[in-house]
Each structure stands twice: as C-alpha cells, then as structure tokens.
Write an enzyme that holds these catalytic residues in place. Structure first.
Site, PDB file in Angstrom:
ATOM      1  N   THR A 191       0.906  -1.297   0.165  1.00  0.00           N
ATOM      2  CA  THR A 191      -0.025   0.271   0.152  1.00  0.00           C
ATOM      3  C   THR A 191       1.017   1.560   0.008  1.00  0.00           C
ATOM      4  O   THR A 191       0.126   2.179   0.035  1.00  0.00           O
ATOM      5  CB  THR A 191      -0.556   0.026   1.637  1.00  0.00           C
ATOM      6  OG1 THR A 191       0.032  -0.500   2.475  1.00  0.00           O
ATOM      7  CG2 THR A 191      -1.150  -1.336   1.094  1.00  0.00           C
ATOM      8  N   CYS A 386     -14.713   5.911 -43.222  1.00  0.00           N
ATOM      9  CA  CYS A 386     -13.116   6.959 -43.411  1.00  0.00           C
ATOM     10  C   CYS A 386     -12.465   6.772 -44.530  1.00  0.00           C
ATOM     11  O   CYS A 386     -12.798   6.480 -45.961  1.00  0.00           O
ATOM     12  CB  CYS A 386     -12.899   7.808 -42.108  1.00  0.00           C
ATOM     13  SG  CYS A 386     -12.533   9.555 -43.129  1.00  0.00           S
ATOM     14  N   LEU A 387     -11.481   6.804 -44.191  1.00  0.00           N
ATOM     15  CA  LEU A 387     -10.260   5.845 -44.972  1.00  0.00           C
ATOM     16  C   LEU A 387     -10.667   5.109 -45.668  1.00  0.00           C
ATOM     17  O   LEU A 387     -10.272   4.118 -47.087  1.00  0.00           O
ATOM     18  CB  LEU A 387      -9.390   5.826 -44.041  1.00  0.00           C
ATOM     19  CG  LEU A 387      -7.612   5.720 -45.229  1.00  0.00           C
ATOM     20  CD1 LEU A 387      -7.509   6.956 -46.502  1.00  0.00           C
ATOM     21  CD2 LEU A 387      -5.992   5.620 -44.312  1.00  0.00           C
ATOM     22  N   GLY A 388     -11.512   4.441 -44.733  1.00  0.00           N
ATOM     23  CA  GLY A 388     -11.894   3.275 -44.878  1.00  0.00           C
ATOM     24  C   GLY A 388     -12.692   2.851 -46.514  1.00  0.00           C
ATOM     25  O   GLY A 388     -12.954   2.087 -47.471  1.00  0.00           O
ATOM     26  N   GLN A 390     -12.624   5.649 -48.914  1.00  0.00           N
ATOM     27  CA  GLN A 390     -11.700   6.015 -49.897  1.00  0.00           C
ATOM     28  C   GLN A 390     -10.679   5.010 -50.344  1.00  0.00           C
ATOM     29  O   GLN A 390     -10.867   4.421 -51.398  1.00  0.00           O
ATOM     30  CB  GLN A 390     -10.211   7.216 -49.332  1.00  0.00           C
ATOM     31  CG  GLN A 390     -11.269   8.554 -49.065  1.00  0.00           C
ATOM     32  CD  GLN A 390     -10.890   9.120 -48.107  1.00  0.00           C
ATOM     33  OE1 GLN A 390      -9.532   9.005 -47.850  1.00  0.00           O
ATOM     34  NE2 GLN A 390     -11.214  10.404 -47.153  1.00  0.00           N
ATOM     35  N   HIS A 511     -17.421   8.262 -39.467  1.00  0.00           N
ATOM     36  CA  HIS A 511     -17.560   7.528 -38.537  1.00  0.00           C
ATOM     37  C   HIS A 511     -18.323   6.821 -38.091  1.00  0.00           C
ATOM     38  O   HIS A 511     -18.620   7.586 -36.992  1.00  0.00           O
ATOM     39  CB  HIS A 511     -16.233   8.142 -37.408  1.00  0.00           C
ATOM     40  CG  HIS A 511     -14.643   8.411 -37.926  1.00  0.00           C
ATOM     41  ND1 HIS A 511     -13.544   7.550 -38.110  1.00  0.00           N
ATOM     42  CD2 HIS A 511     -14.385   9.764 -38.534  1.00  0.00           C
ATOM     43  CE1 HIS A 511     -13.282   7.835 -38.893  1.00  0.00           C
ATOM     44  NE2 HIS A 511     -13.134   9.058 -39.084  1.00  0.00           N
ATOM     45  N   GLU A 513     -19.102   4.649 -35.659  1.00  0.00           N
ATOM     46  CA  GLU A 513     -17.950   3.858 -34.197  1.00  0.00           C
ATOM     47  C   GLU A 513     -18.424   5.119 -33.347  1.00  0.00           C
ATOM     48  O   GLU A 513     -18.629   4.517 -32.487  1.00  0.00           O
ATOM     49  CB  GLU A 513     -16.684   3.819 -34.934  1.00  0.00           C
ATOM     50  CG  GLU A 513     -15.198   4.237 -34.645  1.00  0.00           C
ATOM     51  CD  GLU A 513     -15.158   4.900 -36.387  1.00  0.00           C
ATOM     52  OE1 GLU A 513     -16.164   4.627 -36.956  1.00  0.00           O
ATOM     53  OE2 GLU A 513     -14.366   5.574 -36.306  1.00  0.00           O
TER      54      GLU A 513
END
Ligand code: GLN
Length: 537
Positions: A191, A386-388, A390, A511, A513
């Site tokens: 502790t 997003c980039l996915g 593109q 996005h 998510e």
C-alpha cells in the site's frame, strides 16, 4: 424552493498513469445517471496541445470526435458509451486551449495592465471552463488527466482545489485513483505507493473523500483498513478495483461497494435505487461463453497501440453481443499486406469479415487497398470507415483496370485522383482543427443496404477528414462494381458507398463507431456482424 446547487466530482490519479481513471470517472457518471440525475463529464488534460487532433495515435490512442466537431482524447468515447450521452467540446479541456485563451486575452488588453500569472489567471480560466461545462446539470464530473505530481498538471490541481473551496464542502467531492502493486516475493499487496500518492495530493491541499485502489488481482479486504489508516479516507469510501474481465463491470463494482451512497451522502443528494438492470444484462452478454463465434479482421497500421481503434472495437463487440455471437478480433498489419500477391492476401486474411478503419498518411495504405480489392473480388464482408471508404473506391477503380487510381493524400500526381482534396482544404494539410469535423446530415438511397439497416433515409454522423470522392469519377462507379448510397443533402459529397452484387461491402466517409453504444449497437456494425455470420455459414 431554491434549486439544488450543481455538485462536482473531481477525479485525480496517483502512482502511475493508465490506471483507468477515465473508466472510473465514466462509471461514477453511469451510477449517478442511473438514479435519474442529469450528469455531465469533462476531461482536463495537462498537455500543451490545444486539442487531441494533432497527437500521434501511436502514443495517445484514438482521437474521438464529438458531435460539434471537437477532436478529443479517447476517454470522451468511454464517457459517451458509459453515459449514453452525446457530449460537446466543453467536455474536453487541454492546457493549450486555456493558455491560448489567456494569452489572447492578454494581447487584447483584457487584463488591464496586471501581471498575468498561472495563479490566479490560468487557474481562474480553468475554473471558468469547468463552470461553463457544468451549467444546467445536477452533477458535473471532472477528470484530471495525468498523475498527481506531474509538473504540467499543477495548475489544474490548484484550480480544482480553489474551485472546491469556492463551491463548499457539500457541493464537491474528490476521488483519487491509485495503484496497489503485488509483490510476489513476499506475497502481499503493497500500500506504500498509494499512501505516498495520497500524501502528494494532500500536499497540494486536496483531501480525497474517496479512494479507488486499482490492482492486477483481487486484494484481501484487510488492505482497506491499512489504506484507511494511512490515507485518512474512511473505510466505507475505499473501493478495491482489481482488473475487470470487461470495463463495463466497473459501475457495478462501485455500486456494490456502496460508492454511490458515499457520493450522494457527501453531496447531500437523496439516495435512491439505481436503474441498472439493462447494464447488468450488458455485462452478462459481455462475459457469456458463446457456442459460436466469428472472426473479424481489422486491417490497421497502429498495431502496437490498439487503443487507436478503441471505438471501433467497442462497436464490434456491442454488435456481436446483440447478435448473440462470440467475437474474435484479428489484427491484420496493413503494412505486411503491401507487397503480397492476391493469393497471399487471401491466406493472410482468414476472417469472416473485415474492417478498414480510419487513418492518415502513406504507411500501410497499399495493404488496405489490397484488402479492399480482395473483399470486392471474394465477396468477403467489408466495413470501411472514412479512409476505409476512400481505399474502397481506389480498390474498385484498380480492380476495373485503372491501376494508377489513388488518393491525392498518397500521391499528388496520380493519373487517376479518385480521392481528391476537399474544397477549402488545400494547403491546410498540416494544421490543427481544420479538417471537416463533427456531425453532418447524409441522405440514403432508398434501394440500399444502408437504408435497410438504418431504417431511415436521413442520418447524422460524425466526420474527421480532409479528402473526399472526386465527383469527376462518380459516373464510372457502377462499371467498377460500386454505387453511391449516401450523399450530402446537396448531393455534392459522397458519404456512403456499397458494392454491387456483394453481400456486404459498405463504407462511409463518416465514423459510425463514435455513435455506437454498448447497449445500442450501430446499424452498420450490426450489418457487418450479420454478414460475417452468414459468410461463416
Ligand atoms: N486521411 C483521410 C482524410 O483525411 C481519411 C481520414 C480518416 O480516416 N479519418 O480524408
């Protein structure tokens, strides 16, 4: 009867970083909200950055985006998921933002000749931001990033100390999260680091009301006595938090240990029974052993810091729990796919479905394009974020023979710039806070998977990008095997695409998510999980 004053809960951390202060703060919010209280939550980060948009994900993890377009620390994602509540930019306060304001005020003569100092000017500016964010709420939770003792966090700690004095003891509570190591040689939990951490906090004039003691494993209840003796925190206000099998368990651990009661009593709020049935159901689903499971591959480049994809993995889990199926996440290093042939890619991606999440820059992008090309050809379920999206467009163009197709982010001189710089973004590539950020409307095409999944034709989703689909090529999409299924209301921007004759090739410029909740999975992730289940057969 006069309205109840706003109550404040300050969460600090000691001993070391990465203890789960954010989860603790979010969990406190969860159990207070479960009693019908109106709760807000804010993260104060001592970094000199103005926002999290310019921070390297390899070091700092995901950059979470709020509805109103703030680029924030990933803890805001936890907050939104644990509170099921959309936050705004006032919930994220970094030192840079405060200092920027103080210096601007000094330049514009606001201080009328006085010497501008950390105390009181910076501390007052911090307090003003805390007050502003708490307006209209019953309880406002403030997490102070970093560890007590860090040089850069001192002005925040001084600010909350003064704040506590200002609002009075009945309206403010301090929670300190510490760490308790286990020493194998003597087989005991130690502790001392926690004791020192409390002493350090007290040295700054803050006396913790609640101690949350994190440890790897379950510590014996007897350590509570010892912690109490040395820290001056009463035994009923100390909670032991060993590593949980799921982070969603933490609110229940706090509740079962009577922490809500301690908080409510101290803040002179009426104790009531919480509504936690749904949350308990969620934990049950998270901990269940499933008979069947699927494997989803995440094709990404920051594999040594998977926190970069925190909202993506949480969204996948939520969708799998809702579909009553076990989920294995397979991390696929996008850079490793770069020099592979299609048949090598096929054996590298042994999954039931894949996600290509957001990203920036050159490294690994060719691997992501290859994964998308493979998915289009093999009909493997694909979710692009997003980039996915593109790379999905680039992949479709390349599959159709435009082998030079690229994004100008990767190759400015490409012969086929199917992904182009957005209007107004030229020259801003390295600047902070200038991307297309936050929530925008998107109209869905009627005959699309997306409209079926969302069950509506107008959606609002959060963005963070600089590049977009080049409209010059839009007429060719069908020949490439894709179609536009989501666009901005003026039809100028492509926001979603789908594969033609593909069970699930769905990608968005936004996005999704960020809007998924553990108990309310997002339709696009539900769609991927369903398609992966069907693919596995
Ligand atoms: N780098 C891309 C852009 O700026 C994608 C961004 C992202 O994935 N968030 O448009």
């Amino acid at each position: 009867m006069s309205k109840q004053p706003i109550k404040y809960v300050f969460v600090t951390g000691g001993v070391l970083s990465g203890l789960g202060k954010g989860i603790t703060a979010a969990s406190i919010g969860n159990i207070l909200k479960a009693r019908g209280l109106k709760v807000n939550i804010q993260k104060c980060d001592p970094y000199l950055n103005v926002d999290a948009g310019t921070l390297n994900p390899a070091e700092h993890g995901e950059c979470f985006v709020t509805r109103d377009g703030a680029e924030t620390d990933l803890d805001l994602g936890h907050y939104e998921r644990f509170l099921d509540q959309e936050l705004d930019q006032s919930s994220s306060l970094m030192s840079g933002k405060v200092l920027y304001k103080v210096i601007n005020d000094e330049r514009s003569g606001r201080y009328l000749g006085s010497t501008v100092q950390f105390i009181p000017h910076v501390t007052k500016a911090i307090q003003k931001e805390i007050k502003k964010a708490s307006k209209g709420f019953d309880v406002h939770i403030v997490e102070i990033g970093g560890t007590v003792g860090d040089y850069e966090g001192l002005s925040f700690l001084e600010a909350i100390r003064e704040f506590g004095l200002g609002v009075g003891k009945e309206n403010c509570i301090f929670v300190h999260v510490v760490y308790m190591p286990y020493l194998g040689a003597s087989q005991e939990f130690k502790t001392k680091p926690a004791q020192n951490a409390v002493r350090e906090l007290r040295g700054l004039g803050i006396f913790p009301d609640i101690l949350v003691s994190r440890s790897e494993n379950t510590a014996p209840a007897s350590v509570i006595k010892k912690l109490s003796l040395f820290s001056g925190v009463s035994e009923d206000a100390i909670v032991l938090l060993p590593n949980a099998s799921t982070i969603y368990e933490v609110p229940i651990t706090l509740e079962e240990n009577g922490i809500a009661k301690v908080i409510l009593d101290k803040l002179k709020l009426k104790y009531s029974k919480p509504k936690l049935e749904e949350w308990i159901g969620l934990i049950e689903r998270a901990q269940r052993t499933y008979k069947k499971s699927i494997t989803i591959g995440i094709v990404a480049k920051y594999l040594d810091n998977q926190d970069t994809y925190m909202s993506v993995t949480e969204a996948l889990k939520a969708a799998a729990w809702a579909k009553d199926i076990g989920l294995n996440i397979e991390w696929i290093d996008s850079t490793s796919l770069e020099d592979m042939s299609m048949s090598q890619v096929k054996s590298a991606i042994k999954c039931d479905g894949i996600v290509v999440p957001g990203g920036f820059g050159k490294r690994g992008i060719e691997g992501k394009i290859k994964a998308a090309q493979f998915s289009l050809k093999s009909k493997m379920p694909y979710l692009g974020l997003c980039l996915g999206l593109q790379v999905g467009v680039i992949a479709a163009a390349r599959n159709a023979g435009l082998i030079d197709a690229n994004s100008v982010e990767i190759n400015l001189k490409t012969k086929h710039p199917v992904i182009n710089t957005m209007l107004g973004q030229v020259g801003k590539e390295n600047t902070g806070g200038t991307m297309r950020l936050g929530e925008y409307p998107c109209v869905l095409a009627k005959d699309s998977l997306a409209a079926d999944l969302y069950k509506k034709d107008l959606i609002y989703e959060r963005h963070r990008h600089r590049y977009e689909c080049n409209n010059v090529y839009r007429d060719q999409y069908r020949d490439w095997g894709i179609k536009v299924v989501g666009y901005s209301p003026d039809e100028n921007l492509v926001e979603m695409i789908e594969g033609l004759d593909h069970p699930y090739f769905v990608a968005s410029q936004f996005h999704p998510e960020f809007k998924s909740r553990p108990n309310k999975p997002h339709p696009m992730f539900m769609g991927l999980i369903s398609a992966a289940i069907a693919n596995k057969g």
